[in-house]
Design a protein around this motif. Sequence first.
Motif, PDB file in Angstrom:
ATOM      1  N   GLN A  17       0.802  -1.221   0.000  1.00 45.93           N
ATOM      2  CA  GLN A  17       0.000   0.000   0.000  1.00 45.93           C
ATOM      3  C   GLN A  17       0.842   1.283   0.000  1.00 45.93           C
ATOM      4  N   GLN A  18       1.933   1.299   0.765  1.00 46.11           N
ATOM      5  CA  GLN A  18       2.697   2.540   0.849  1.00 46.11           C
ATOM      6  C   GLN A  18       3.358   2.863  -0.498  1.00 46.11           C
ATOM      7  N   GLY A  19       3.910   1.856  -1.136  1.00 47.73           N
ATOM      8  CA  GLY A  19       4.541   2.091  -2.436  1.00 47.73           C
ATOM      9  C   GLY A  19       3.533   2.499  -3.499  1.00 47.73           C
ATOM     10  N   LEU A  20       2.373   1.877  -3.461  1.00 48.27           N
ATOM     11  CA  LEU A  20       1.343   2.221  -4.444  1.00 48.27           C
ATOM     12  C   LEU A  20       0.861   3.660  -4.258  1.00 48.27           C
ATOM     13  N   VAL A  21       0.669   4.036  -2.996  1.00 48.43           N
ATOM     14  CA  VAL A  21       0.201   5.405  -2.742  1.00 48.43           C
ATOM     15  C   VAL A  21       1.281   6.416  -3.142  1.00 48.43           C
ATOM     16  N   ARG A  22       2.534   6.061  -2.927  1.00 50.45           N
ATOM     17  CA  ARG A  22       3.608   6.985  -3.314  1.00 50.45           C
ATOM     18  C   ARG A  22       3.600   7.214  -4.829  1.00 50.45           C
ATOM     19  N   SER A  23       3.480   6.134  -5.567  1.00 48.97           N
ATOM     20  CA  SER A  23       3.435   6.300  -7.030  1.00 48.97           C
ATOM     21  C   SER A  23       2.202   7.090  -7.449  1.00 48.97           C
ATOM     22  N   ALA A  24       1.064   6.784  -6.833  1.00 48.41           N
ATOM     23  CA  ALA A  24      -0.159   7.501  -7.179  1.00 48.41           C
ATOM     24  C   ALA A  24      -0.043   8.977  -6.821  1.00 48.41           C
ATOM     25  N   TYR A  25       0.646   9.242  -5.723  1.00 52.16           N
ATOM     26  CA  TYR A  25       0.846  10.642  -5.319  1.00 52.16           C
ATOM     27  C   TYR A  25       1.707  11.385  -6.343  1.00 52.16           C
ATOM     28  N   LEU A  26       2.733  10.715  -6.843  1.00 55.16           N
ATOM     29  CA  LEU A  26       3.568  11.360  -7.862  1.00 55.16           C
ATOM     30  C   LEU A  26       2.789  11.570  -9.157  1.00 55.16           C
ATOM     31  N   LEU A  27       1.825  10.704  -9.408  1.00 55.17           N
ATOM     32  CA  LEU A  27       0.990  10.880 -10.594  1.00 55.17           C
ATOM     33  C   LEU A  27       0.030  12.041 -10.442  1.00 55.17           C
ATOM     34  N   ARG A 117       8.919   4.478 -15.151  1.00 58.25           N
ATOM     35  CA  ARG A 117      10.294   4.107 -15.495  1.00 58.25           C
ATOM     36  C   ARG A 117      11.250   4.283 -14.312  1.00 58.25           C
ATOM     37  N   TYR A 118      11.121   5.399 -13.593  1.00 58.78           N
ATOM     38  CA  TYR A 118      12.134   5.735 -12.610  1.00 58.78           C
ATOM     39  C   TYR A 118      11.737   5.383 -11.180  1.00 58.78           C
ATOM     40  N   VAL A 119      10.458   5.423 -10.892  1.00 57.81           N
ATOM     41  CA  VAL A 119      10.018   5.119  -9.533  1.00 57.81           C
ATOM     42  C   VAL A 119       9.590   3.659  -9.422  1.00 57.81           C
ATOM     43  N   GLU A 120       8.793   3.227 -10.395  1.00 57.80           N
ATOM     44  CA  GLU A 120       8.374   1.812 -10.379  1.00 57.80           C
ATOM     45  C   GLU A 120       9.444   0.907 -10.972  1.00 57.80           C
ATOM     46  N   ASP A 121      10.423   1.504 -11.653  1.00 54.19           N
ATOM     47  CA  ASP A 121      11.543   0.752 -12.224  1.00 54.19           C
ATOM     48  C   ASP A 121      11.086  -0.282 -13.249  1.00 54.19           C
ATOM     49  N   LEU A 122      10.096   0.074 -14.041  1.00 58.39           N
ATOM     50  CA  LEU A 122       9.628  -0.836 -15.085  1.00 58.39           C
ATOM     51  C   LEU A 122      10.495  -0.702 -16.332  1.00 58.39           C
ATOM     52  N   SER A 123      10.531  -1.757 -17.091  1.00 58.53           N
ATOM     53  CA  SER A 123      11.248  -1.711 -18.369  1.00 58.53           C
ATOM     54  C   SER A 123      10.454  -0.876 -19.363  1.00 58.53           C
ATOM     55  N   LEU A 124      11.090  -0.552 -20.475  1.00 56.01           N
ATOM     56  CA  LEU A 124      10.391   0.180 -21.525  1.00 56.01           C
ATOM     57  C   LEU A 124       9.160  -0.587 -21.995  1.00 56.01           C
ATOM     58  N   ALA A 125       9.331  -1.897 -22.161  1.00 55.63           N
ATOM     59  CA  ALA A 125       8.222  -2.706 -22.669  1.00 55.63           C
ATOM     60  C   ALA A 125       7.072  -2.749 -21.673  1.00 55.63           C
ATOM     61  N   ASP A 126       7.405  -2.912 -20.386  1.00 54.17           N
ATOM     62  CA  ASP A 126       6.343  -2.980 -19.377  1.00 54.17           C
ATOM     63  C   ASP A 126       5.641  -1.627 -19.238  1.00 54.17           C
ATOM     64  N   THR A 127       6.415  -0.550 -19.324  1.00 51.95           N
ATOM     65  CA  THR A 127       5.807   0.779 -19.269  1.00 51.95           C
ATOM     66  C   THR A 127       4.853   0.974 -20.442  1.00 51.95           C
TER      67      THR A 127
ATOM     68  N   MET B   1      20.296  13.802  -5.084  1.00 56.48           N
ATOM     69  CA  MET B   1      19.402  12.684  -5.320  1.00 56.48           C
ATOM     70  C   MET B   1      19.102  12.563  -6.808  1.00 56.48           C
ATOM     71  N   ARG B   2      18.556  11.451  -7.200  1.00 53.00           N
ATOM     72  CA  ARG B   2      18.179  11.216  -8.575  1.00 53.00           C
ATOM     73  C   ARG B   2      16.676  10.951  -8.621  1.00 53.00           C
ATOM     74  N   LEU B   3      16.166  10.879  -9.850  1.00 53.36           N
ATOM     75  CA  LEU B   3      14.737  10.614  -9.981  1.00 53.36           C
ATOM     76  C   LEU B   3      14.328   9.343  -9.240  1.00 53.36           C
ATOM     77  N   GLU B   4      15.206   8.355  -9.286  1.00 57.55           N
ATOM     78  CA  GLU B   4      14.888   7.095  -8.643  1.00 57.55           C
ATOM     79  C   GLU B   4      14.655   7.261  -7.140  1.00 57.55           C
ATOM     80  N   GLU B   5      15.243   8.278  -6.573  1.00 61.39           N
ATOM     81  CA  GLU B   5      15.126   8.450  -5.129  1.00 61.39           C
ATOM     82  C   GLU B   5      13.752   8.967  -4.708  1.00 61.39           C
ATOM     83  N   LEU B   6      12.920   9.268  -5.701  1.00 58.59           N
ATOM     84  CA  LEU B   6      11.541   9.607  -5.359  1.00 58.59           C
ATOM     85  C   LEU B   6      10.833   8.409  -4.720  1.00 58.59           C
ATOM     86  N   ARG B   7      11.424   7.223  -4.885  1.00 58.23           N
ATOM     87  CA  ARG B   7      10.847   6.050  -4.220  1.00 58.23           C
ATOM     88  C   ARG B   7      10.869   6.210  -2.707  1.00 58.23           C
ATOM     89  N   GLU B   8      11.778   7.077  -2.243  1.00 57.84           N
ATOM     90  CA  GLU B   8      11.886   7.279  -0.792  1.00 57.84           C
ATOM     91  C   GLU B   8      11.217   8.578  -0.357  1.00 57.84           C
TER      92      GLU B   8
END
Lengths: 164, 410
Positions: A17-27, A117-127, B1-8
């Motif tokens: 939940q915390q990771g999902l909310v973080r990504s959603a917040y960045l969106l 790409r940068y927060v979820e660390d997905l590949s180009l194909a998965d993105t 920091m880098r973009l990836e560090e937004l994970r934190e």
Amino acid sequence: MRESGRESFETWARSRQQGLVRSAYLLTGDFHRAEDLVQDALVKAAARWDTLVGGHPDAWVRTVVYRDQVSWWRRHRREVFTTPREQTVPPAGETALVLRDALLLLTPRQRAVLVLRYVEDLSLADTAHVLGLTVGSVKKHASVALARLRETAPELEELLEERS
Amino acid sequence: MRLEELRELPLPPTNVAEGAWDAARRRRRRTTVATVAVAAALVGSTAVGVGIARDGDNAPSPSPAPAPPSIAPTSPTTAPTLPTSPTSPTAPTSPTSPTAPTSPTSPTINPLPHYEALARSMSTEAATDPSNLSSDPVHRGVMAIVPTYDGGPRPWDVVDVLGDDGRWRYVDVPGLEPTHDEVGYQFYAIVPTSLRWDGTRLALPQQDHVVVVDLTTGDYQSYDVPGPNVGVVWQDASHVLVTEEGRPTGKLLDLDDGTVVLSERSANTAFLPDGSWLTWGYGGTLTSSDGTRVTAEVANATGDQRTSPLVDDAVAVGLGVIKNVDDQGNSQTGVAVVDRHSGKLLAFLPTRQPGPDSDSTYLLALNDDRVTLAVGLENGSRIVVRWDWRTGDVTPVEVVEAGMISGSPE
């Protein structure tokens, strides 16, 4: 939806939940909106947990979150375009907040590409799969988005390196 | 920091996982109750037609469906009906054999209906509060639209579907965009022939690809089809004719293997369930798959029109234009019904005042002698009317807040 799946679902959901909310917040740039998005996606995941549990629930729920955000934006973009953006001034030194606000200056699709790409660390194909784009389009959106970030937040330039 | 560090990125703790399981159970119970209610409402209700009238093995299921609750009554006994005032004498028609071709000595030319006045007498259907198709699919789509919003820009790439349960869904396929041609004109993400005749699939022409959505699951498939694609026509259950603006012929997409081959058919083509086809081409030539060619007694209104003709065994219905209807040399555009075997004009319904402007009427369905069409209104909405071309009666069906329509609210 068998009751026997409750424990495994709740264990999985709490760990994500915390990771999902973080990504959603960045969106979205809105914490409450982010929680709503994720909560709705988790309810949908619970409803079909019987089939998801043996597969890839993380990928499924991520796609739901991104799709729902795209849906919401499409329905409300008129308001988005006409509502002046609230200018937030982050406390000095909080680079993450500068970066977050810079992200909000991008289009929703550009933002989604960078977060995946940068927060979820997905590949180009998965993105590309999550967003329904071609790999070429993902590359293009990422490149344009990074260029725009460098332009709007030059103090972050050294942080914004393009990934291959 | 880098973009990836937004994970934190530090955020307040969340507990959105709590209660999700119980919420899903409650939602499931509500869905079950609603399903039971819909099943009860099915008894004695009338079927909802969709798309081009087709028969044979691929015909839409005649199973009854509930009348959408938010749609205005369409009963001919209550809806206002225009008087029949053909300007030319009409041959007697036989109400006992409505599908038999006739050979009137003169075509039935309707007077121009006052569409704006008709619209004011109707309620307006809008895609209000749609749920996401991916999480709330339909049993069958009745109509797909690109909605319009008062005072706002037209969302060329937003598509909503009306299910046979009377509720709207938003087609939440990510990445949909309007196609642009070489000079910058943009095109809606659907065309009148996007919805398959059985209401289970929706084809969306896109730049360099075509998206086909399974409305019964919400899943979608994207097919690589190079080019600025602006039109799609279902040839059969697994083949879609894809057309580009300005190109006289299209490309045939095989949905089973994704292959694309050039086709000699144009967007002006209607496909019938038996595999035959008819093209209403440039200059009014009707070309059939059996090799016959006849010239219609009416010119084609828009050349490579974006609304394909409607065809049955006897007639072809298309957008037509009658030239030089006044002393200014203006043309009258409208819907023309011609004998598909001789090209003889049987009936004509004007859709706008004579003038040089193009017409944006969409042909939606042909059921026996009744043509369902959507005519543009001044406020950007569209009025759907049913025209009985033998009697000349025009019956308003619905006003829809839509820039583009596929399928029919009937």
